[in-house]
Write a protein that holds these residues in place. Structure first.
Motif, PDB file in Angstrom:
ATOM      1  N   GLN A  31     -51.109  64.203 -74.438  1.00 56.56           N
ATOM      2  CA  GLN A  31     -49.773  64.376 -74.994  1.00 56.56           C
ATOM      3  C   GLN A  31     -49.856  64.951 -76.413  1.00 56.56           C
ATOM      4  O   GLN A  31     -49.116  65.861 -76.780  1.00 56.56           O
ATOM      5  CB  GLN A  31     -49.050  63.018 -75.004  1.00 56.56           C
ATOM      6  N   ASP A  32     -50.807  64.418 -77.161  1.00 53.54           N
ATOM      7  CA  ASP A  32     -51.005  64.862 -78.538  1.00 53.54           C
ATOM      8  C   ASP A  32     -51.385  66.354 -78.570  1.00 53.54           C
ATOM      9  O   ASP A  32     -50.865  67.132 -79.368  1.00 53.54           O
ATOM     10  CB  ASP A  32     -52.118  64.021 -79.168  1.00 53.54           C
ATOM     11  N   ASP A  35     -48.390  68.508 -77.820  1.00 56.45           N
ATOM     12  CA  ASP A  35     -47.499  68.606 -78.981  1.00 56.45           C
ATOM     13  C   ASP A  35     -48.045  69.602 -80.000  1.00 56.45           C
ATOM     14  O   ASP A  35     -47.321  70.467 -80.479  1.00 56.45           O
ATOM     15  CB  ASP A  35     -47.334  67.231 -79.644  1.00 56.45           C
ATOM     16  N   THR A  36     -49.336  69.451 -80.307  1.00 60.62           N
ATOM     17  CA  THR A  36     -49.941  70.321 -81.328  1.00 60.62           C
ATOM     18  C   THR A  36     -49.907  71.785 -80.900  1.00 60.62           C
ATOM     19  O   THR A  36     -49.526  72.658 -81.673  1.00 60.62           O
ATOM     20  CB  THR A  36     -51.424  69.929 -81.553  1.00 60.62           C
ATOM     21  N   THR A  38     -48.007  73.209 -78.649  1.00 60.60           N
ATOM     22  CA  THR A  38     -46.632  73.710 -78.526  1.00 60.60           C
ATOM     23  C   THR A  38     -46.091  74.101 -79.896  1.00 60.60           C
ATOM     24  O   THR A  38     -45.478  75.160 -80.070  1.00 60.60           O
ATOM     25  CB  THR A  38     -45.715  72.642 -77.893  1.00 60.60           C
ATOM     26  N   GLN A  39     -46.364  73.239 -80.884  1.00 56.55           N
ATOM     27  CA  GLN A  39     -45.893  73.499 -82.238  1.00 56.55           C
ATOM     28  C   GLN A  39     -46.487  74.809 -82.775  1.00 56.55           C
ATOM     29  O   GLN A  39     -45.778  75.651 -83.318  1.00 56.55           O
ATOM     30  CB  GLN A  39     -46.325  72.349 -83.138  1.00 56.55           C
TER      31      GLN A  39
ATOM     32  N   LYS B 200     -39.391  72.282 -69.852  1.00 59.08           N
ATOM     33  CA  LYS B 200     -39.917  71.401 -70.894  1.00 59.08           C
ATOM     34  C   LYS B 200     -41.285  71.890 -71.359  1.00 59.08           C
ATOM     35  O   LYS B 200     -42.041  72.464 -70.565  1.00 59.08           O
ATOM     36  CB  LYS B 200     -40.039  69.969 -70.353  1.00 59.08           C
ATOM     37  N   GLU B 202     -44.076  70.506 -71.756  1.00 52.82           N
ATOM     38  CA  GLU B 202     -45.236  70.062 -70.971  1.00 52.82           C
ATOM     39  C   GLU B 202     -45.359  70.805 -69.636  1.00 52.82           C
ATOM     40  O   GLU B 202     -46.395  70.768 -68.989  1.00 52.82           O
ATOM     41  CB  GLU B 202     -45.214  68.547 -70.755  1.00 52.82           C
TER      42      GLU B 202
END
Lengths: 217, 494
Positions: A31-32, A35-36, A38-39, B200, B202
C-alpha cells in the motif's frame, strides 16, 4: 474509554501480527509503495500519460538498463524533438519508432521531449566495459573532437545528444548506421567521422562512451 | 480483377485443370484430395515448363502454413512457401528445455471461440491442456507482497469490464471502422475512456499491465475502437479476452504452439523454402508476379502475403502499391516487441505452498509471470513478460534479477533454477519487428478500408487481416484459410 479502546486495538494488532505478521507487513508495504509511486506519477499530471507508452523500451524515467534501447533521460529537448520528427517523416529509419512517431501530435512531441529532457541522466551500471577497448575509445573520442558538439562531458547540448552513459549496443548500432549511410545528420559530420572509423574503432568508442559518468566530478 | 487473357492454349488448358481443382475445393468440402493423379502430374510438368507457379506464399508462420495446407488439400500442387528465417512458426516459437520439454517463447494460448485454431490442432492431432492457475497469485510492489486467490482471473474490476463488453457490441471485430459509433469511439484512447470511469490508483497499474499484454501498449496510446473490436472477437465478453480460466489465456497446446507449424511444414516437403527472404515484389499488377528472393526469382500467378504489415515496408514493390495500402503499412504500429522469458526449475515447488506460480509486479520489472510447466508438472517453468528496459539485456544478468524477484514471490527455492531462456522479439532477428498491434486512436478511420482489398495479384493474409481474433493464432489460421480460398477462387475465374 479511549485508553481501553486503544489497548484493545493494540491487543488485536498483536494477535493479527502473530497470525498474519508477514502478510500484514507485506500488505502495508504494498500500500505504501502504491501511494508513493502514485504521488510521484501524478506530479507529472493525471493518469494515464503519453510517456507510459515509452517505458517498456526506454525505461523508468527514461533510463534503460537494456544496452540496445537508448536512454532518453537528460537528452536535450531539441534533440528529442528532432528525432521524433525525423522518425515520423521517415528521414531516420527505425521500424518500431517510425509508426509510433507518426501517431503523435505536435503537442505530444513537445511534452515528451520536455519530460525526458528534465529527467536525471543515470550512469550505465548495467554495462561492463572491456578496459582495453575503453582506453582505445577514449583516445578516439579525443582525436575525433566529440566534445566540440556533444559538450565537454559528452552530456549533449541543443541538437546534439548525450553520449555519456548511453547503451553500448545502441551507440555501436548508431555509429554503424552513420558509417554505412543508414543514418544521416544535417551537417554530415557524423557520417564523415564514422566513415573513417574501422568496425573495431566503433566498438571501442561505444565501450568508452557507455561507461562515461553522467555526473562528472 | 485486371487480368490479361491467357497468352497461349497451353496456359488455357492448365487453367481448365485449375478450374476443376477450384470446383472440387468448393464442392468437395472435406474430401479435398480429389484432383486425379494424372491431372496433378500434368500440372506439375506444366509448371516446370514455364516456371510459373499458381501461388507463392510469403511467410511460413501459422497463416502462411495454413494457406499452404489448404491449397494442398484442394489439390493444388503448384505452389511454394517462402520463409525468411531458417525455421517455421513466425511469432510462435518453442524453447527447447531439453528432456523432451518445451516452453513457448511466442504466442501460446487459445481460448473460447477460437475455433479455427482448435479445429486445426485436432486435425493435426495436437492435444490441449489448461493453463495452471489454481492457488494464490502473488502481487509485488517495492518491498510489499500480497498473496491473493484471483480464481483464474487477473483481478480486473469486472464492472468496468462489463461496460467495455457492452460497448464492444457496436464494433465489428473484422471491420471496426464500419461501427455505427466510429466517429466518437475512434477519437479516444482506452486511457481517456478509463480516466472517465474514475479508476482508483491501486487499479491503474493493473490496467497498464493488462493493456500492455493484450494490446501491446498501455491505455494512454491504445485506440478504444481497436480494443473494443478485440473484445468483440471474444464474443463481446471482456472476461473471455483478458482473463485466464474460460478466456484467451486459458488453454495451451501439448508440445507447444509451434508444433502446429512444424506439423504443417512436414507435409510440404520441398514446397517450403527456408532462409529465403523476399526482397522485391515486381509486376504485382500483371499476370505473373515476380518475387526477388535471396534464393533467386520466383514467379507466380497469385501471391499470398502472410507477413505482418510492418514487415511489408521492408519489401520493395514495383510498381509502388496503391497509396491507401502503402499508407496503411507505413502507419501500422510496430512498437510492441515483447520480451518473454522462461525460468526452469526441477519441479513446480510453488504448487505445494498453495501458490499458482503467478506473479504480478506493480510498476516493476515483471509485467506478469505465470506457471508454464508441462501438462503434468514434470518440471517447473515460470514464463514471464518483462519490462525490457528495466531488466539488463545480458541474459545471465537478467536471470539473476528475475530469480530474485521469484524468490520474493515464490520462496528461496526460486534462486536455484536449472535453466533460463530469454527472447527479445525486437532484437532476436529482423523478421517479426513486433508482436501484437498497438493500434492508436484514429487509425481505423483513416486506414481500415485498405486492410483487405487485394492489390493486383497480391492477396493480403496474416492474423492482422482476420475477421475474428485478429492478432491471435486463431486469427492467423482464419486468415490462412481466407488467403487460400481467395487464391483458388481468383485462379478459377481467370
Amino acid at each position: 474509554m479511549k485508553k481501553k479502546l486503544l489497548l484493545v486495538t493494540g491487543v488485536v494488532l498483536v494477535v493479527l501480527l502473530a497470525l498474519f505478521g508477514r502478510d500484514l507487513l507485506g500488505l502495508y508495504r504494498l500500500q505504501d509503495y502504491l501511494d508513493t509511486t502514485t504521488q510521484a506519477y501524478e506530479a507529472e499530471g493525471p493518469w494515464p500519460q503519453t510517456a507510459d507508452a515509452c517505458l517498456a523500451c526506454h525505461g523508468k524515467q527514461g533510463s534503460s538498463l537494456h544496452q540496445r534501447y537508448p536512454s532518453l533521460a537528460g537528452q536535450p529537448a531539441d534533440y528529442l524533438k528532432t528525432q521524433l520528427h525525423t522518425f515520423a517523416s521517415g528521414q531516420r529509419m527505425n521500424p518500431n519508432m517510425q509508426p509510433l512517431a507518426m501517431s503523435l501530435t505536435e503537442k505530444q512531441i513537445f511534452e515528451l521531449s520536455d519530460y525526458y529532457a528534465r529527467q536525471p541522466a543515470l550512469d550505465n551500471h548495467g554495462f561492463d566495459p572491456d578496459p582495453a577497448l575503453r582506453a582505445q575509445g577514449g583516445k578516439l573520442a579525443a582525436a575525433g573532437a566529440c566534445m566540440a558538439c556533444h559538450g565537454e562531458h559528452l552530456l549533449g547540448q541543443g541538437p546534439f545528444p548525450r553520449l555519456a552513459g548511453q547503451g553500448a549496443d545502441y551507440l555501436l548500432a548508431q555509429l554503424d548506421a552513420f558509417a554505412e549511410g543508414r543514418r544521416t545528420d544535417p551537417s554530415g559530420s557524423m557520417q564523415a567521422i564514422s566513415a573513417t572509423l574501422s568496425p573495431a574503432d566503433r566498438k571501442a568508442l561505444a565501450h568508452y562512451l557507455a561507461s562515461l559518468a553522467t555526473a562528472p566530478k | 480483377m485486371a487480368e490479361k487473357p491467357p497468352s497461349n492454349s497451353f496456359d488455357l488448358k492448365r487453367r481448365q485443370l485449375l478450374k476443376f481443382a477450384g470446383a472440387t475445393a468448393a464442392v468437395g468440402g472435406l474430401g479435398l484430395h480429389a484432383l486425379p493423379a494424372s491431372a496433378e502430374g500434368t500440372a506439375r510438368v506444366r509448371d516446370s515448363d514455364d516456371g510459373v507457379l499458381d501461388v507463392a506464399i510469403i511467410g511460413a508462420g501459422m497463416a502462411g502454413l495454413t494457406a499452404a495446407r489448404d491449397l494442398h488439400n484442394a489439390g493444388c500442387q503448384s505452389f511454394v512457401v517462402l520463409e525468411a528465417r531458417n525455421r517455421v512458426g513466425g511469432r510462435v516459437l518453442n524453447h527447447d528445455l531439453g528432456g523432451g520439454q518445451i516452453s513457448e517463447a511466442g504466442g501460446q494460448w487459445i481460448g473460447p471461440g477460437q475455433t479455427a485454431v482448435a479445429d486445426l490442432a485436432r486435425e493435426l492431432q495436437i492435444d490441449t491442456f489448461p493453463t495452471y492457475y489454481q492457488g494464490k497469485t502473488v502481487v509485488l510492489g517495492g518491498e510489499g507482497r500480497l498473496e491473493v486467490d484471483l480464481h483464474g482471473t487477473f483481478g480486473t474490476d469486472e464492472r468496468i469490464g462489463a461496460k467495455l463488453s457492452e460497448l464492444s457490441k457496436v464494433v465489428p471485430s473484422g471491420a471496426p471502422w464500419t461501427s455505427s459509433r466510429v466517429a466518437e469511439l475512434d477519437k479516444l484512447s482506452v486511457g481517456e475512456w478509463l480516466a472517465r470511469q474514475g479508476i482508483k490508483p491501486e487499479d491503474r497499474s493493473g490496467w497498464d499491465t493488462s493493456l500492455t499484454l493484450t494490446g501491446g501498449v498501455p491505455p494512454a496510446r491504445m485506440g478504444l475502437l481497436h480494443f473494443l473490436s478485440m473484445i468483440n472477437s471474444a464474443s463481446c465478453d471482456y472476461m473471455k479476452l483478458d482473463s485466464i480460466k474460460d478466456s484467451a489465456q486459458g488453454t495451451r497446446f501439448v508440445g507447444g504452439s509451434q508444433l502446429l507449424c512444424t506439423r504443417m511444414a512436414e507435409a510440404l516437403g520441398d514446397k517450403l523454402r527456408l532462409a529465403c527472404p523476399v526482397r522485391e515484389i515486381a509486376d504485382w499488377d500483371r499476370e505473373v508476379v515476380r518475387l526477388v528472393t535471396d534464393q533467386g526469382e520466383v514467379r507466380a500467378r497469385r501471391v499470398i502475403v502472410a507477413i505482418h504489415p510492418a514487415l511489408c515496408n521492408q519489401v520493395r514493390f514495383q510498381p509502388a502499391l496503391p497509396e491507401g495500402r502503402a499508407a496503411l503499412q507505413r502507419a501500422w504500429p510496430a512498437h510492441s516487441p515483447a520480451r518473454k522469458t522462461a525460468m526452469v526449475y526441477k519441479r513446480p515447488f510453488w504448487r505445494d505452498k498453495g501458490l499458482n506460480g503467478h506473479t504480478v509486479e506493480v510498476k516493476g520489472q515483471v509485467l506478469w509471470a505465470w506457471d508454464n510447466s508441462p501438462p503434468n508438472g514434470e518440471i517447473g517453468v515460470i514464463n514471464a513478460f518483462i519490462v525490457n528496459a528495466m531488466v539488463p539485456s545480458e541474459p545471465a544478468a537478467a536471470q539473476r534479477v528475475l530469480a530474485q524477484i521469484y524468490a520474493r514471490s515464490l520462496g528461496d527455492e526460486a534462486l536455484n533454477p536449472i535453466g533460463y531462456h530469454d527472447h527479445d522479439w525486437g532484437q532476436a532477428d529482423p523478421w517479426s519487428i513486433t508482436c501484437v498491434s498497438a493500434i492508436p486512436p484514429g487509425f481505423w478511420s483513416q486506414h481500415g478500408e485498405s486492410l483487405r482489398p487485394a492489390c493486383g495479384n497480391l492477396i493480403w493474409s496474416g492474423t492482422e487481416t482476420a475477421e475474428i481474433w485478429a492478432g491471435y493464432m486463431d486469427g492467423a489460421v482464419r486468415s490462412g484459410h481466407q488467403g487460400a480460398l481467395q487464391a483458388l477462387a481468383s485462379l478459377r475465374q481467370a
